[in-house]
Enzyme design. Structure first.
Site, PDB file in Angstrom:
ATOM      1  N   GLY A  77       0.811  -1.207   0.000  1.00 63.02           N
ATOM      2  CA  GLY A  77       0.000   0.000   0.000  1.00 63.02           C
ATOM      3  C   GLY A  77       0.837   1.247   0.000  1.00 63.02           C
ATOM      4  N   ASP A  94      -3.333  24.655 -15.145  1.00 61.58           N
ATOM      5  CA  ASP A  94      -4.587  24.141 -15.692  1.00 61.58           C
ATOM      6  C   ASP A  94      -4.313  23.379 -16.981  1.00 61.58           C
ATOM      7  OD1 ASP A  94      -5.867  25.532 -13.686  1.00 61.58           O
ATOM      8  OD2 ASP A  94      -6.333  27.255 -14.958  1.00 61.58           O
ATOM      9  N   LYS A 124       0.508   0.824   7.493  1.00 58.03           N
ATOM     10  CA  LYS A 124       1.099  -0.519   7.431  1.00 58.03           C
ATOM     11  C   LYS A 124       1.914  -0.812   8.685  1.00 58.03           C
ATOM     12  CE  LYS A 124       3.106   0.398   3.503  1.00 58.03           C
ATOM     13  NZ  LYS A 124       2.557   1.741   3.290  1.00 58.03           N
ATOM     14  N   THR A 125       2.802   0.127   9.039  1.00 54.11           N
ATOM     15  CA  THR A 125       3.607  -0.053  10.244  1.00 54.11           C
ATOM     16  C   THR A 125       2.703  -0.172  11.470  1.00 54.11           C
ATOM     17  OG1 THR A 125       5.250   1.340   9.195  1.00 54.11           O
ATOM     18  CG2 THR A 125       5.554   0.884  11.525  1.00 54.11           C
ATOM     19  N   GLU A 142     -10.671  32.843 -12.064  1.00 48.16           N
ATOM     20  CA  GLU A 142     -11.295  31.922 -11.106  1.00 48.16           C
ATOM     21  C   GLU A 142     -12.802  31.821 -11.330  1.00 48.16           C
ATOM     22  OE1 GLU A 142      -9.656  29.833  -9.389  1.00 48.16           O
ATOM     23  OE2 GLU A 142      -7.772  30.784  -9.954  1.00 48.16           O
ATOM     24  N   PRO A 148       2.352   5.002   0.984  1.00 44.92           N
ATOM     25  CA  PRO A 148       2.875   5.450   2.272  1.00 44.92           C
ATOM     26  C   PRO A 148       1.799   6.121   3.128  1.00 44.92           C
ATOM     27  CG  PRO A 148       4.026   6.516   0.444  1.00 44.92           C
ATOM     28  CD  PRO A 148       3.005   5.654  -0.154  1.00 44.92           C
ATOM     29  N   GLY A 149       1.922   5.948   4.429  1.00 40.04           N
ATOM     30  CA  GLY A 149       1.021   6.645   5.343  1.00 40.04           C
ATOM     31  C   GLY A 149      -0.336   6.017   5.518  1.00 40.04           C
ATOM     32  N   THR A 150      -0.530   4.806   4.994  1.00 36.01           N
ATOM     33  CA  THR A 150      -1.848   4.195   5.109  1.00 36.01           C
ATOM     34  C   THR A 150      -1.972   3.312   6.343  1.00 36.01           C
ATOM     35  OG1 THR A 150      -1.036   2.584   3.531  1.00 36.01           O
ATOM     36  CG2 THR A 150      -2.508   4.263   2.692  1.00 36.01           C
ATOM     37  N   HIS A 163     -13.536  29.389 -14.032  1.00 34.33           N
ATOM     38  CA  HIS A 163     -13.611  27.991 -13.554  1.00 34.33           C
ATOM     39  C   HIS A 163     -14.937  27.741 -12.851  1.00 34.33           C
ATOM     40  CE1 HIS A 163      -9.504  26.926 -14.372  1.00 34.33           C
ATOM     41  NE2 HIS A 163      -8.976  27.785 -13.522  1.00 34.33           N
TER      42      HIS A 163
HETATM   43  P1  ADP Z   1       2.910   3.390   6.610  1.00 29.86           P
HETATM   44  O1  ADP Z   1       3.755   2.454   7.386  1.00 29.86           O
HETATM   45  O2  ADP Z   1       1.825   2.719   5.827  1.00 29.86           O
HETATM   46  O3  ADP Z   1       3.669   4.351   5.766  1.00 29.86           O
HETATM   47  P2  ADP Z   1       2.257   4.326   9.230  1.00 29.86           P
HETATM   48  O4  ADP Z   1       1.696   3.107   9.810  1.00 29.86           O
HETATM   49  O5  ADP Z   1       3.656   4.656   9.590  1.00 29.86           O
HETATM   50  O6  ADP Z   1       2.101   4.309   7.646  1.00 29.86           O
HETATM   51  O7  ADP Z   1       1.293   5.532   9.579  1.00 29.86           O
HETATM   52  C1  ADP Z   1       1.765   6.760  10.065  1.00 29.86           C
HETATM   53  C2  ADP Z   1       0.779   7.368  11.048  1.00 29.86           C
HETATM   54  O8  ADP Z   1      -0.441   7.728  10.403  1.00 29.86           O
HETATM   55  C3  ADP Z   1       0.383   6.413  12.144  1.00 29.86           C
HETATM   56  O9  ADP Z   1       1.259   6.475  13.206  1.00 29.86           O
HETATM   57  C4  ADP Z   1      -1.006   6.900  12.515  1.00 29.86           C
HETATM   58  O10 ADP Z   1      -0.954   7.966  13.421  1.00 29.86           O
HETATM   59  C5  ADP Z   1      -1.555   7.417  11.221  1.00 29.86           C
HETATM   60  N1  ADP Z   1      -2.367   6.403  10.523  1.00 29.86           N
HETATM   61  C6  ADP Z   1      -2.108   5.885   9.306  1.00 29.86           C
HETATM   62  N2  ADP Z   1      -3.052   4.991   8.951  1.00 29.86           N
HETATM   63  C7  ADP Z   1      -3.929   4.925   9.959  1.00 29.86           C
HETATM   64  C8  ADP Z   1      -5.125   4.169  10.188  1.00 29.86           C
HETATM   65  N3  ADP Z   1      -5.586   3.317   9.274  1.00 29.86           N
HETATM   66  N4  ADP Z   1      -5.779   4.368  11.349  1.00 29.86           N
HETATM   67  C9  ADP Z   1      -5.325   5.221  12.274  1.00 29.86           C
HETATM   68  N5  ADP Z   1      -4.196   5.959  12.119  1.00 29.86           N
HETATM   69  C10 ADP Z   1      -3.505   5.836  10.981  1.00 29.86           C
HETATM   70 ZN    ZN Z   2      -6.925  28.152 -13.238  1.00 29.13          ZN
HETATM   71 MG    MG Z   3       5.795   2.614   7.537  1.00 28.39          MG
END
Ligand code: ADP
Ligand code: ZN
Ligand code: MG
Length: 632
Positions: free
Chosen positions: A213, A512, A219-220, A435, A215-217, A438
């Protein structure tokens, strides 16, 4: 005696060099965390000056007596998001400070933590001492043991290789919006807690799970939650930490990691960014990376080496599953794959609930409204959003976070920092017409998302912005919708041209036009939405350095290439003509809207629609959706 001194000297030469690298390596992580606050992108001084000239720099934090700086910048090259980048500054540059002041950049100086000359002195003394000490130690070791050089080279072990958390303290309730993944992992938790239930019936539990997935979703977070739920230790290491300067270090780290894990079973091993080691082998350009291959081979061997039921589960995460070596995905290794995607509306709502728990929210804040306004935000983005809003609230000395702070934070995250509005002038009116162009076209087209607001307050690179309310999360977009989007995106330029004339059109439309061209091209080459027919003509857009698909040239003839260009042109031309027509037909209401906008600087969508409705009929959907968004 004489000869032994000579050999000692000869022997010590490589060791000194090695010791130097080792020292550098040891030193680096501490200085980095001290001064950069988790920024890992860097740029050169020259580039920084370029950014400064472009007006992309918002804020500069100076560290270590102005030798390093963390720059907050936002610009189109950076995807219009605020980024923190590290820059090494040349010594003594007073001009820079004046320049920063002139460009109204926010400057902050931070005293270096290890202040004082004493520390420098101790550092200077310590270095040769440690070097000599290490030298003596290494020499003694290599003299004593029969294995000789093998021993001397085993410094892969001497560094902190991986983190171990006895208790992560994170549970499934902390992770929201990924229900399928959690269900999948419930079983893994049961296995770690009560392996008998599975072994009694002869079931073999997967050794490895791959989390895929962006980043930031989360996984960790998910991996930690599994360990937390099962109350087992959590070993983690990042794939990039395996890949080192010395051949063999990565492999020895893998060995150590698994050894430690076996001693602490049941437990979880988490390998972040596994693509750094797990890339397709043997396809690198200019000779493969031997070190990486060895590390990967060691990883595969270790995973084969332990029995399915020893109680170790390896969880790996990546956002590039396409580059992984197929050997990793074979049964008995990472045979389970769980996709963790960017959350949909309900997911965002649930994630916001989790992160709102420890925040003081005003009762007027409705999390659903935030969730609706933030399509494409990951869990980390949402957590960051609430945090930004909390900071803003504190800065405004308010007691609870209101919708106002949240809106401001969303705008800031999506479009960058707010600038100061222009004073009334010709160019302000031109931007207003752009604007409003648009806004009016998107309001009068049946298939377009309704306008949330139009504003002349600059943000990031944009000098004016039209915001839309995404109606719903839909992964399916119709041809009519794309055509509407292209037409509305051309509305700015069309308005400039109709109202101010061909010679007065500005560079303001370049963004645009970029979007429009890319959308039109995708219609032809990816979605089969042109008279060329339902063909996928997309190039494989992969870098050869990623291991695969070296000859990803074009797959079609020159004739088709000409056809594609022609179709793209036809689509854009058609949309532009529609845009010009709508502007010409609605000139009077546009003039009125521009007056209101120049006066008030921000016009809400509902007000915009009320004004337009006085002059012309709105399409049904616009009326319906705007009701919906008002009630919510
Ligand atoms: P990844 O490893 O996918 O890049 P992380 O697990 O490191 O993302 O997520 C970073 C932070 O974002 C987490 O510590 C949390 O605070 C927030 N976060 C991300 N996904 C979720 C989720 N599904 N539910 C709650 N918090 C989330
Ligand atoms: Zn524009
Ligand atoms: Mg991570």
């Amino acid at each position: 005696m004489k000869t032994s001194w000579k050999t000692l000297l000869l022997l010590s030469l490589p060791v000194i060099v090695a010791g130097f690298f080792l020292w550098q390596g040891l030193l680096e992580p501490t200085t980095q965390s001290l001064s950069t606050n988790n920024t890992n992108s860097r740029m050169t001084y020259g580039r920084f000056l370029e950014y400064l000239n472009m007006g992309w720099v918002n804020k500069v934090d100076l560290y270590d007596n102005s030798h390093t700086a963390i720059v907050e910048a936002a610009g189109p090259e950076l995807g219009n998001r605020v980024q923190r980048i590290k820059v090494e500054l040349p010594a003594n540059s007073p001009e820079l400070i004046t320049k920063l002041r002139e460009s109204k950049v926010d400057i902050n100086a931070h005293p270096s933590k290890s202040s004082g000359a004493i520390w420098n002195l101790i550092g200077n003394l310590l270095f040769p001492l440690i070097l000599l000490g290490g030298l003596a130690l290494l020499l003694r070791r290599s003299n004593n043991s029969a294995t000789g050089p093998g021993q001397a080279m085993s410094f892969g072990k001497s560094r902190a290789l991986f983190q171990m958390e006895a208790q992560t303290g994170i549970v499934f309730n902390d992770v929201a919006g990924v229900e399928e993944a959690k269900e999948e992992f419930q079983e893994v938790v049961t296995f770690l807690k009560k392996p008998e239930t599975f072994t009694a019936v002869g079931a073999r539990i997967p050794k490895g799970v791959l989390l895929l997935g962006p980043p930031g979703t989360g996984k960790t977070l998910l991996a930690k939650a599994i360990a937390g739920e099962a109350r087992v230790p959590f070993f983690s290491i990042s794939g990039s930490e395996f890949v080192e300067m010395f051949v063999g270090v990565g492999a020895s780290r893998v060995r150590d990691l698994f050894k430690k894990a076996k001693e602490n079973a049941p437990c979880i091993i988490f390998i972040d960014e596994i693509d750094a080691v797990g890339r397709q082998r043997g396809a690198g350009i200019g000779g493969g990376n031997d070190e990486r291959e060895q590390t990967l081979n060691q990883l595969l061997t270790e995973m084969d080496g332990f029995e399915g039921n020893t109680g170790i589960i390896v969880i790996a995460a990546t956002n590039r599953p396409d580059v992984l070596d197929s050997a990793l995905l074979r049964p008995g290794r990472f045979d389970r794959q769980v996709v963790v995607d960017v959350p949909d509306f309900n997911g965002r709502n649930a994630i916001l609930k989790v992160h709102a728990k420890n925040k003081k929210l005003n009762p007027n804040v409705a999390l659903e409204v935030i969730a609706r306004r933030t399509p494409g935000f990951s869990g980390a983005d949402l957590a960051n959003l609430l945090n930004e809003a909390a900071i803003l609230t504190a800065r405004r000395r308010k007691h609870s976070i209101s919708m106002n702070e949240i809106d401001a934070s969303i705008d800031r995250i999506v479009a960058g920092m707010q600038g100061t509005p222009l004073i009334d002038s010709t160019s302000k009116r031109l931007i207003a017409y752009h604007e409003v162009g648009h806004a009016i076209i998107s309001t009068l087209l049946d298939n377009h998302d309704p306008v949330q607001k139009v504003t002349l307050i600059p943000r990031g690179q944009a000098r004016g912005l039209t915001w839309f309310i995404p109606s719903e999360d839909s992964s399916l977009v119709s041809k009519a919708q794309i055509i509407s989007q292209i037409t509305a995106a051309l509305g700015g330029r069309a308005a400039e041209q109709v109202i101010f004339g061909e010679s007065e059109i500005t560079t303001g439309a370049s963004n645009d036009l970029q979007q429009v061209t890319s959308m039109a091209r995708q219609m032809v080459t990816r979605f089969g939405m042109s008279t060329i027919g339902p063909l996928s003509l997309e190039n494989e857009d992969r870098s050869p350095f990623l291991g695969r698909s070296i000859n990803s040239g074009t797959k079609y003839s020159d004739q088709i290439a000409i056809d594609i260009d022609h179709q793209v042109y036809t689509i854009i031309d058609h949309c532009y003509k529609t845009a010009v027509k709508i502007i010409q037909d609605n000139r009077i209401v546009m003039d009125r809207l521009v007056d209101v906008l120049v006066e008030e600087e921000t016009v809400e969508g509902s007000k915009l629609r009320t004004i337009i409705e006085e002059y012309t009929r709105l399409p049904k959907k616009q009326v319906y959706v705007s009701h919906l968004s008002q009630n919510k």
